[in-house]
Every structure is written in C-alpha cells, then in structure tokens.
Design a protein around this motif. Sequence first.
Motif, PDB file in Angstrom:
ATOM      1  N   GLU A  29      -8.675   7.207  -6.397  1.00 20.04           N
ATOM      2  CA  GLU A  29      -9.117   8.091  -5.313  1.00 20.04           C
ATOM      3  C   GLU A  29      -9.564   7.351  -4.055  1.00 20.04           C
ATOM      4  OE1 GLU A  29      -8.643  11.272  -5.230  1.00 20.04           O
ATOM      5  OE2 GLU A  29      -8.009  11.439  -7.321  1.00 20.04           O
ATOM      6  N   ARG A  30     -10.080   6.151  -4.209  1.00 19.57           N
ATOM      7  CA  ARG A  30     -10.656   5.427  -3.066  1.00 19.57           C
ATOM      8  C   ARG A  30      -9.635   4.586  -2.298  1.00 19.57           C
ATOM      9  NH1 ARG A  30     -15.577   2.181  -4.817  1.00 19.57           N
ATOM     10  NH2 ARG A  30     -15.728   1.904  -2.576  1.00 19.57           N
ATOM     11  N   ILE A  31      -8.392   4.601  -2.732  1.00 27.09           N
ATOM     12  CA  ILE A  31      -7.355   3.805  -2.077  1.00 27.09           C
ATOM     13  C   ILE A  31      -6.250   4.729  -1.568  1.00 27.09           C
ATOM     14  CG2 ILE A  31      -5.550   2.059  -2.495  1.00 27.09           C
ATOM     15  CD1 ILE A  31      -8.389   0.933  -2.245  1.00 27.09           C
ATOM     16  N   THR A  32      -5.796   4.461  -0.355  1.00 30.92           N
ATOM     17  CA  THR A  32      -4.717   5.252   0.236  1.00 30.92           C
ATOM     18  C   THR A  32      -3.434   4.432   0.311  1.00 30.92           C
ATOM     19  OG1 THR A  32      -5.177   4.544   2.504  1.00 30.92           O
ATOM     20  CG2 THR A  32      -6.402   6.485   1.689  1.00 30.92           C
ATOM     21  N   ILE A  33      -2.338   5.125   0.483  1.00 30.51           N
ATOM     22  CA  ILE A  33      -1.062   4.446   0.683  1.00 30.51           C
ATOM     23  C   ILE A  33      -1.141   3.558   1.921  1.00 30.51           C
ATOM     24  CG2 ILE A  33       1.377   4.795   1.264  1.00 30.51           C
ATOM     25  CD1 ILE A  33       1.276   7.320  -0.502  1.00 30.51           C
ATOM     26  N   ASN A  34      -1.770   4.048   2.973  1.00 32.52           N
ATOM     27  CA  ASN A  34      -1.906   3.246   4.198  1.00 32.52           C
ATOM     28  C   ASN A  34      -2.643   1.938   3.936  1.00 32.52           C
ATOM     29  OD1 ASN A  34      -0.552   5.116   5.753  1.00 32.52           O
ATOM     30  ND2 ASN A  34      -2.398   6.052   6.584  1.00 32.52           N
ATOM     31  N   GLN A  35      -3.697   1.978   3.138  1.00 29.02           N
ATOM     32  CA  GLN A  35      -4.451   0.758   2.820  1.00 29.02           C
ATOM     33  C   GLN A  35      -3.592  -0.233   2.043  1.00 29.02           C
ATOM     34  OE1 GLN A  35      -7.652   2.974   0.922  1.00 29.02           O
ATOM     35  NE2 GLN A  35      -9.127   2.062   2.354  1.00 29.02           N
ATOM     36  N   ILE A  36      -2.836   0.278   1.095  1.00 30.52           N
ATOM     37  CA  ILE A  36      -1.971  -0.592   0.292  1.00 30.52           C
ATOM     38  C   ILE A  36      -0.914  -1.240   1.169  1.00 30.52           C
ATOM     39  CG2 ILE A  36      -0.225  -0.622  -1.541  1.00 30.52           C
ATOM     40  CD1 ILE A  36      -1.964   1.669  -2.855  1.00 30.52           C
ATOM     41  N   MET A  37      -0.280  -0.439   2.005  1.00 35.43           N
ATOM     42  CA  MET A  37       0.787  -0.970   2.852  1.00 35.43           C
ATOM     43  C   MET A  37       0.242  -1.949   3.887  1.00 35.43           C
ATOM     44  SD  MET A  37       3.342   0.212   1.323  1.00 35.43           S
ATOM     45  CE  MET A  37       4.735  -0.144   2.393  1.00 35.43           C
ATOM     46  N   ALA A  38      -0.928  -1.684   4.409  1.00 39.45           N
ATOM     47  CA  ALA A  38      -1.552  -2.632   5.352  1.00 39.45           C
ATOM     48  C   ALA A  38      -1.904  -3.931   4.636  1.00 39.45           C
ATOM     49  CB  ALA A  38      -2.796  -2.008   5.983  1.00 39.45           C
ATOM     50  N   ASP A  39      -2.397  -3.816   3.412  1.00 35.21           N
ATOM     51  CA  ASP A  39      -2.779  -4.998   2.641  1.00 35.21           C
ATOM     52  C   ASP A  39      -1.589  -5.919   2.389  1.00 35.21           C
ATOM     53  OD1 ASP A  39      -4.949  -6.336   0.927  1.00 35.21           O
ATOM     54  OD2 ASP A  39      -3.290  -6.119  -0.496  1.00 35.21           O
ATOM     55  N   CYS A  40      -0.427  -5.330   2.136  1.00 32.10           N
ATOM     56  CA  CYS A  40       0.757  -6.169   1.885  1.00 32.10           C
ATOM     57  C   CYS A  40       1.590  -6.378   3.149  1.00 32.10           C
ATOM     58  CB  CYS A  40       1.591  -5.605   0.746  1.00 32.10           C
ATOM     59  SG  CYS A  40       2.342  -4.011   1.030  1.00 32.10           S
ATOM     60  N   GLN A  41       1.051  -5.972   4.275  1.00 27.27           N
ATOM     61  CA  GLN A  41       1.644  -6.187   5.597  1.00 27.27           C
ATOM     62  C   GLN A  41       3.041  -5.566   5.736  1.00 27.27           C
ATOM     63  OE1 GLN A  41       1.234 -10.456   5.941  1.00 27.27           O
ATOM     64  NE2 GLN A  41      -0.872 -10.252   6.662  1.00 27.27           N
ATOM     65  N   LEU A  42       3.149  -4.335   5.223  1.00 25.31           N
ATOM     66  CA  LEU A  42       4.370  -3.562   5.382  1.00 25.31           C
ATOM     67  C   LEU A  42       4.008  -2.211   5.990  1.00 25.31           C
ATOM     68  CD1 LEU A  42       5.993  -4.316   1.901  1.00 25.31           C
ATOM     69  CD2 LEU A  42       6.719  -5.238   4.110  1.00 25.31           C
ATOM     70  N   THR A  43       4.991  -1.518   6.527  1.00 23.63           N
ATOM     71  CA  THR A  43       4.725  -0.229   7.154  1.00 23.63           C
ATOM     72  C   THR A  43       4.697   0.884   6.111  1.00 23.63           C
ATOM     73  OG1 THR A  43       7.060   0.257   7.525  1.00 23.63           O
ATOM     74  CG2 THR A  43       5.906  -0.972   9.272  1.00 23.63           C
ATOM     75  N   ARG A  44       3.982   1.957   6.448  1.00 23.19           N
ATOM     76  CA  ARG A  44       3.896   3.097   5.536  1.00 23.19           C
ATOM     77  C   ARG A  44       5.277   3.678   5.262  1.00 23.19           C
ATOM     78  NH1 ARG A  44       0.235   7.281   3.727  1.00 23.19           N
ATOM     79  NH2 ARG A  44       1.467   9.129   3.267  1.00 23.19           N
ATOM     80  N   GLY A  45       6.126   3.699   6.256  1.00 20.21           N
ATOM     81  CA  GLY A  45       7.473   4.234   6.080  1.00 20.21           C
ATOM     82  C   GLY A  45       8.243   3.495   4.990  1.00 20.21           C
ATOM     83  N   GLY A  46       7.990   2.217   4.840  1.00 14.60           N
ATOM     84  CA  GLY A  46       8.651   1.426   3.810  1.00 14.60           C
ATOM     85  C   GLY A  46       8.245   1.812   2.401  1.00 14.60           C
ATOM     86  N   PHE A  47       7.109   2.440   2.281  1.00 13.82           N
ATOM     87  CA  PHE A  47       6.608   2.833   0.966  1.00 13.82           C
ATOM     88  C   PHE A  47       7.614   3.722   0.241  1.00 13.82           C
ATOM     89  CE2 PHE A  47       4.548   6.090  -1.627  1.00 13.82           C
ATOM     90  CZ  PHE A  47       3.848   5.312  -2.542  1.00 13.82           C
ATOM     91  N   TYR A  48       8.148   4.699   0.953  1.00 15.12           N
ATOM     92  CA  TYR A  48       9.005   5.712   0.336  1.00 15.12           C
ATOM     93  C   TYR A  48      10.401   5.193  -0.018  1.00 15.12           C
ATOM     94  CZ  TYR A  48       5.159   8.754   1.268  1.00 15.12           C
ATOM     95  OH  TYR A  48       3.902   9.309   1.269  1.00 15.12           O
ATOM     96  N   ALA A  49      10.720   3.985   0.397  1.00 16.18           N
ATOM     97  CA  ALA A  49      11.960   3.357  -0.052  1.00 16.18           C
ATOM     98  C   ALA A  49      11.813   2.843  -1.485  1.00 16.18           C
ATOM     99  CB  ALA A  49      12.338   2.210   0.877  1.00 16.18           C
TER     100      ALA A  49
END
Length: 191
Positions: A29-49
Amino acid sequence: MPYSPQHKQQSRQKILASAYRLFTLNGYERITINQIMADCQLTRGGFYAHFSSKSELYTEALKFGTTASPLVLGNLKSLSTQHWLTELFDGYLSIEHIRGIKPCPLAFLSADITTRDRAAKAAYKNAFLGMNKRLLALVKQVMPFTTEQMFALSSMMIGTVAIAKTINDDKVALQLLRATRKTIRLTLNGI
C-alpha cells in the motif's frame, strides 16, 4: 526504433529489483508504480510494457527476490556446512537484518501478504517452501532433521524477525534475536 529483447529484459529486471526492495521494506500500500519506476530510473509508461498491474508486479517481485537472492551469506565452498549455517542464522537473526539490510520478504511481508491476491499468496508460499527445502538439505548434512522440524525452525526465525522489526526498542529486539539464536543452536545441537 524498437528496443531489443535484451534491453527489454534488462528493463524488466531493473523494475523487479526496485519493486522487490521497495515492497519488502514498505509493503504494498505504501509504494506506488511511480515510486518504483523513479527508483529504477525508468518512465511510468514503460511499466505497462512489462506488467499489467501493480498487483502483478508485487507477485513477480516476490518471485524475483526469492530466486535472485537464495540463502547465501558468503562463499559456501570456503566454509564448512556447520559454520555456514551458524553464519546464516546469526545474520538472519541480527539487528542489521531487522533494520532492512538484505531484508527477507518472508519476514518483512508476513503481515502484508495476508491482504494480497491468490497469486501473491502462492508466490509467498512457494518462497517459504523453497527456503525450507534449501535449509533442510544443508541441516541434513550436519544432523538428521525432518521437514516438520525445519518448518518449526524457519517459522521461529521468520516470526522473530517480523516481531523484532516492529518493536521500537532495540534492547528488547536484541533480546528477542539473541533468545531465538540460542534456541536454534540448542535445537541444532550447538551449531
């Protein structure tokens, strides 16, 4: 120009590594997709690939973390099995571990997993069973031991870490860790 399959796999591994670390330390609950993608230095749009949802990522990150970092505390070849087990138990039941140094998802996500979907719960169960299988194989090199005994021992370790990390008192946490290390050594005849 589309990315190569190798680049896509590397990106997926980066996402999984970040998600595993962030979820293990903070829960779902305390982690967002945006936080994960920022942490690994990728864009949120790349997540859905790579993933259809945060829930799918959580499950895959749990699988990734428990297979990418098996029970390793140093070079097993350079230590006797007995010494390696001592190092493992001492490292697992340490203040550094409860502070999040190489956190074990079995202990750190024990409460979090109860609210997750079936796939996440299955991944957690498989991680628990896999850890027990690897530990049992090692302990059997030193002494006779059963699966049931291993379940009891690993549950004691996981529970100790889960409780110790929630206690806001280092003195009490250290006592708990020390007591469990002592009980494990007695159980394993002085290991």
